[in-house]
Motif scaffolding. Structure first.
Motif: not given
Length: 158
Positions: A94-100, A102-108
């Protein structure tokens, strides 16, 4: 390039494998016994065994690196490697997770969910160092995604 449909299937299989390795690692009978023991006391026991001190477990593993009884290398490196696919696959899906961020916050949040589940369920031990190491693995995976994207762009120019 892998089709998005297959990438989603791969991501789901990865998440299932991750849950099996981290949460449902015990034989079924042992998990059944743990679940049967769930009472308020289990939560307090989980709290007493939890590590809320950053770098405590990491220092322990480094100190006992050569101890054959403690698999320091496997625990440290495994906690990183297991989450590299998360950081790589999320932005691929998903393109939204290309933002570092957003990706890291979701993963954390996902990683914190796993650790809290372990704390409350007795299916593992809460360890703040695991959050750090898993997050590092996710970040490495994200960097691999960015690198692959840059390489793909360079190949298109040629």
């Amino acid at each position: 390039m892998i089709n998005k449909k297959y990438m989603r299937i791969l991501f789901i299989l990865y998440l299932l494998l991750l849950m099996k390795v981290i949460i449902f690692k015990y034989p079924f009978e042992v998990m059944r016994q743990i679940a049967a023991s769930w009472k308020k006391e289990v939560f307090w026991e989980g709290l007493s065994g939890a590590n809320f001190e950053l770098f405590r477990t990491i220092k322990l593993y480094v100190r006992h690196w050569d101890n054959k009884g403690i698999n320091s290398f496997g625990n440290l490196i495994g906690n990183i490697i297991a989450f590299i696919p998360l950081g790589y696959l999320m932005p691929r899906l998903h393109k939204i997770f290309e933002n570092l961020f957003v990706c890291m916050a979701t993963a954390l949040l996902f990683i914190l969910g796993i650790e809290l589940f372990q704390l409350f369920s007795a299916f593992g031990i809460f360890d703040v160092d695991d959050i750090l190491l898993n997050g590092l693995g996710t970040f490495i995976g994200y960097l691999c995604f960015v690198l692959m994207k840059l390489l793909a762009k360079e190949n298109k120019k040629e």
